[in-house]
Design an enzyme around this catalytic site. Structure first.
Site, PDB file in Angstrom:
ATOM      1  N   PHE A   1       0.925  -1.494  -0.091  1.00  0.00           N
ATOM      2  CA  PHE A   1      -0.630   0.096  -0.018  1.00  0.00           C
ATOM      3  C   PHE A   1       0.444   1.053  -0.577  1.00  0.00           C
ATOM      4  O   PHE A   1       1.844   1.228   0.748  1.00  0.00           O
ATOM      5  CB  PHE A   1      -1.017  -0.013   1.036  1.00  0.00           C
ATOM      6  CG  PHE A   1      -2.089   1.087   1.298  1.00  0.00           C
ATOM      7  CD1 PHE A   1      -2.475   0.400  -0.003  1.00  0.00           C
ATOM      8  CD2 PHE A   1      -1.822   1.942   2.668  1.00  0.00           C
ATOM      9  CE1 PHE A   1      -4.214   1.726   0.498  1.00  0.00           C
ATOM     10  CE2 PHE A   1      -3.495   2.839   2.155  1.00  0.00           C
ATOM     11  CZ  PHE A   1      -4.440   2.752   1.211  1.00  0.00           C
TER      12      PHE A   1
ATOM     13  N   ASP B   1       1.648  -5.416   8.056  1.00  0.00           N
ATOM     14  CA  ASP B   1       0.285  -5.126   7.867  1.00  0.00           C
ATOM     15  C   ASP B   1      -1.034  -6.161   7.888  1.00  0.00           C
ATOM     16  O   ASP B   1      -1.347  -6.411   6.389  1.00  0.00           O
ATOM     17  CB  ASP B   1       0.082  -4.245   6.968  1.00  0.00           C
ATOM     18  CG  ASP B   1      -0.742  -3.374   6.849  1.00  0.00           C
ATOM     19  OD1 ASP B   1      -1.986  -3.419   7.008  1.00  0.00           O
ATOM     20  OD2 ASP B   1      -0.341  -2.006   6.582  1.00  0.00           O
TER      21      ASP B   1
ATOM     22  N   TYR C   1     -11.603  -0.952  10.000  1.00  0.00           N
ATOM     23  CA  TYR C   1     -13.149  -1.334   9.142  1.00  0.00           C
ATOM     24  C   TYR C   1     -13.717  -1.980   8.038  1.00  0.00           C
ATOM     25  O   TYR C   1     -14.577  -1.835   7.106  1.00  0.00           O
ATOM     26  CB  TYR C   1     -12.956   0.274   8.740  1.00  0.00           C
ATOM     27  CG  TYR C   1     -11.959   1.044   7.988  1.00  0.00           C
ATOM     28  CD1 TYR C   1     -11.303   0.330   6.703  1.00  0.00           C
ATOM     29  CD2 TYR C   1     -10.951   1.584   8.929  1.00  0.00           C
ATOM     30  CE1 TYR C   1     -10.454   1.104   6.724  1.00  0.00           C
ATOM     31  CE2 TYR C   1      -9.808   2.253   8.253  1.00  0.00           C
ATOM     32  CZ  TYR C   1      -9.679   2.252   7.336  1.00  0.00           C
ATOM     33  OH  TYR C   1      -8.874   3.212   6.534  1.00  0.00           O
ATOM     34  N   LYS C   2     -12.671  -3.094   7.305  1.00  0.00           N
ATOM     35  CA  LYS C   2     -12.689  -3.550   6.569  1.00  0.00           C
ATOM     36  C   LYS C   2     -13.172  -5.167   7.020  1.00  0.00           C
ATOM     37  O   LYS C   2     -14.258  -4.566   7.369  1.00  0.00           O
ATOM     38  CB  LYS C   2     -10.800  -3.315   6.178  1.00  0.00           C
ATOM     39  CG  LYS C   2     -10.606  -2.697   4.662  1.00  0.00           C
ATOM     40  CD  LYS C   2      -9.037  -2.628   4.856  1.00  0.00           C
ATOM     41  CE  LYS C   2      -8.956  -1.334   4.254  1.00  0.00           C
ATOM     42  NZ  LYS C   2      -7.717  -0.637   4.465  1.00  0.00           N
TER      43      LYS C   2
ATOM     44  N   ARG D   1     -11.563  -3.734  -8.358  1.00  0.00           N
ATOM     45  CA  ARG D   1     -11.967  -4.872  -7.468  1.00  0.00           C
ATOM     46  C   ARG D   1     -12.962  -5.521  -6.744  1.00  0.00           C
ATOM     47  O   ARG D   1     -14.277  -4.471  -6.454  1.00  0.00           O
ATOM     48  CB  ARG D   1     -11.429  -4.569  -5.893  1.00  0.00           C
ATOM     49  CG  ARG D   1      -9.664  -4.364  -5.729  1.00  0.00           C
ATOM     50  CD  ARG D   1      -9.020  -3.802  -4.592  1.00  0.00           C
ATOM     51  NE  ARG D   1      -9.776  -3.280  -3.633  1.00  0.00           N
ATOM     52  CZ  ARG D   1      -8.834  -2.281  -3.053  1.00  0.00           C
ATOM     53  NH1 ARG D   1      -7.555  -2.460  -2.086  1.00  0.00           N
ATOM     54  NH2 ARG D   1     -10.135  -1.298  -2.101  1.00  0.00           N
TER      55      ARG D   1
HETATM   56  C1  LIG Z   1      -6.731  -0.011   4.290  1.00  0.00           C
HETATM   57  C2  LIG Z   1      -5.214   0.485   4.932  1.00  0.00           C
HETATM   58  C3  LIG Z   1      -4.913   1.098   5.200  1.00  0.00           C
HETATM   59  C4  LIG Z   1      -5.146   2.420   6.421  1.00  0.00           C
HETATM   60  O1  LIG Z   1      -4.900   3.322   7.095  1.00  0.00           O
HETATM   61  P1  LIG Z   1      -5.498   4.015   7.600  1.00  0.00           P
HETATM   62  O2  LIG Z   1      -4.128   4.607   8.475  1.00  0.00           O
HETATM   63  O3  LIG Z   1      -6.337   3.654   8.039  1.00  0.00           O
HETATM   64  O4  LIG Z   1      -6.025   5.124   6.753  1.00  0.00           O
HETATM   65  C5  LIG Z   1      -2.488   1.309   5.666  1.00  0.00           C
HETATM   66  N1  LIG Z   1      -2.303   0.007   5.392  1.00  0.00           N
HETATM   67  C6  LIG Z   1      -2.991  -1.135   3.960  1.00  0.00           C
HETATM   68  C7  LIG Z   1      -2.410  -2.342   3.934  1.00  0.00           C
HETATM   69  C8  LIG Z   1      -4.319  -1.245   4.271  1.00  0.00           C
HETATM   70  O5  LIG Z   1      -4.991  -1.671   3.210  1.00  0.00           O
END
Ligand SMILES: *Cc1c(COP(=O)(O)O)cnc(C)c1O
Length: 423
Positions: free
Chosen positions: A128, A208, A233-234, A383
């Site tokens: 990411f 992560d 939140y996912k 996706r």
């Molecule tokens: C969704 C996601 C995030 C989100 O980070 P926030 O701090 O909540 O914006 C971070 N890393 C990965 C790999 C994600 O998929």
């Protein structure tokens, strides 16, 4: 349509699905909308509403500041313990607070300081981008010559180059920072194997888990993972902006230091001593006052995941993505669509990425007139997230059918390729 890939086959899979009943535990006002973006924002479990109403009316309005001693102050640890059951962490190794981005900053900084003299930080181009920004920001902040080494991909970004990863680890980096499931292709790393390889070369790991928690069985303690962070939140359905979790293995936590010295991460914050002393264990990674409304909503939202268990969720998730890929081969491949997710079930998480030169316009047509909500990732990927708690096989079938229709009838041409702010 015939046999295994007909709509009636999807209905038969739904009839046999041991988790099908869980869908009724979610608030779903528009049954007809096919929601395939639970990997970005999960649907709300029903219990969240009652819990939040009582939090507002009974606890906040009724108890006011007394609420802190009646369950709020302990919430980061208590909710951490629940998530620990999902990711294989002991209660004193995990807590919930701040965002994934901020928790990643804390974990990467702490880990680098535990490996003085080593300068390489290994990640991959599938990660990411925000995670890579955080790493580069930490490297700059520490001013100790750290550099980010990105592992490439030999198949256009679907899978990482594992040979290059093992060579990079052989060069004894400080740290390996990876997404367990990558956000675009959905590639699933062997967390235990990579952690073992890193440890053999004296490197630490930061995982992560944002796209794997809740859909892939995870055992951080068995793998001896050092640090991990992840989004709630996912697939955990905590609601927009719900706080993230941070894990530090017990032995690692005791030796580590948070870069943010806040009162909530201090030993007995309410002593109001002028000097900072880190709280024991992972608690030092708390910073300031946690977001109680979101945290308590998340606590309630975990019930369906905790009740089902990782093995059943993984089995359904794999069946959904398998079925989606079979439908892709039979019905989409001939229309200019390409598959950007590994075909081997053990190498993928719970979403499937499908490319098309008009990918953005197709995703806009799906949302605009076909009642299907996927999401879009640059440059051309649609996706499709399969949330095992509430996605049905029939929804997968109908979504593919509508994607086919959008292209065959050239409906996407009426949509602009100018991107919205949030894709
Ligand atoms: C969704 C996601 C995030 C989100 O980070 P926030 O701090 O909540 O914006 C971070 N890393 C990965 C790999 C994600 O998929």
């Amino acid at each position: 349509m015939m046999g295994r890939l007909s709509r009636s086959s999807a209905e038969a899979f739904d009839a046999d699905d041991e988790l099908a009943g869980l869908r009724s535990r979610f608030a779903i006002p528009e049954e007809r909308t096919i929601y395939l973006d639970g990997n970005s924002l999960g649907r709300p479990p029903l219990e969240v509403r009652q819990r939040v109403l009582s939090l507002l009316d009974d606890e906040w309005a009724g108890r006011l500041v007394r609420g802190w001693n009646e369950g709020w102050y302990d919430a980061p640890r208590r909710v951490g313990e629940l998530i620990g059951r999902i990711v294989g962490a002991a209660p004193d190794e995990i807590l919930v607070s701040d965002s994934t981005t901020v928790d990643l900053f804390k974990a990467v900084t702490a880990a680098l300081r535990m490996r003085p003299g080593r300068t390489a930080i290994v990640s991959d181009i599938l990660n990411f981008p925000s995670d890579l920004y955080v790493i580069e920001g930490v490297a700059k902040l520490l001013g100790a010559g750290h550099r980010l080494e990105l592992i490439g991909s030999r198949d256009g970004g679907v899978t990482p180059d594992l040979d290059a990863l093992s060579e990079a680890i052989d060069r004894r980096p400080a740290l390996v920072v990876l997404s367990h499931v990558t956000y675009k292709s959905g590639y699933l790393y062997d967390l235990a194997a990579v952690t073992r390889a890193a440890h053999e070369r004296g490197a630490l790991t930061v995982w992560d888990l944002s796209h794997s928690v809740g859909v892939v069985p995870i055992d951080l303690d068995a793998a001896q993972a050092d640090f991990a962070v992840g989004c709630t939140y996912k697939y955990l359905n905590g609601g927009p902006g719900s706080p993230a979790f941070v894990f530090a293995r017990r032995e690692v936590a005791e030796k580590s230091e948070s870069p943010i010295w806040g009162w909530f991460g201090r030993e007995s914050p309410f002593s109001f001593e002028l000097e900072y002393r880190a709280a024991p264990g992972v608690a030092r990674f708390l910073a300031g006052t946690p977001p109680i409304l979101s945290l308590i909503a998340l606590e309630a939202a975990l019930a369906p995941t905790l009740g089902s268990g990782p093995e059943l969720l993984r089995r359904k998730s794999t069946a959904l993505t398998e079925y989606l890929i079979a439908l892709f081969d039979a019905r989409l491949a001939s229309l200019g669509f390409t598959l950007h997710t590994p075909r081997e079930a053990e190498q993928r998480g719970s979403h499937v990425a499908i490319g098309h030169p008009a990918g953005y316009q197709i995703s806009q047509a799906l949302i605009g007139e076909m009642g299907v909500i996927p999401d879009f990732r640059e440059p051309d990927l649609i996706r499709l997230g399969c949330a095992p708690l509430y996605t049905s096989f029939t929804e997968i079938w109908d979504a593919v059918d509508r994607m086919k229709k959008v292209v065959e009838e050239r409906r996407f041409e009426r949509y602009s390729s100018t991107r919205h702010a949030v894709t």
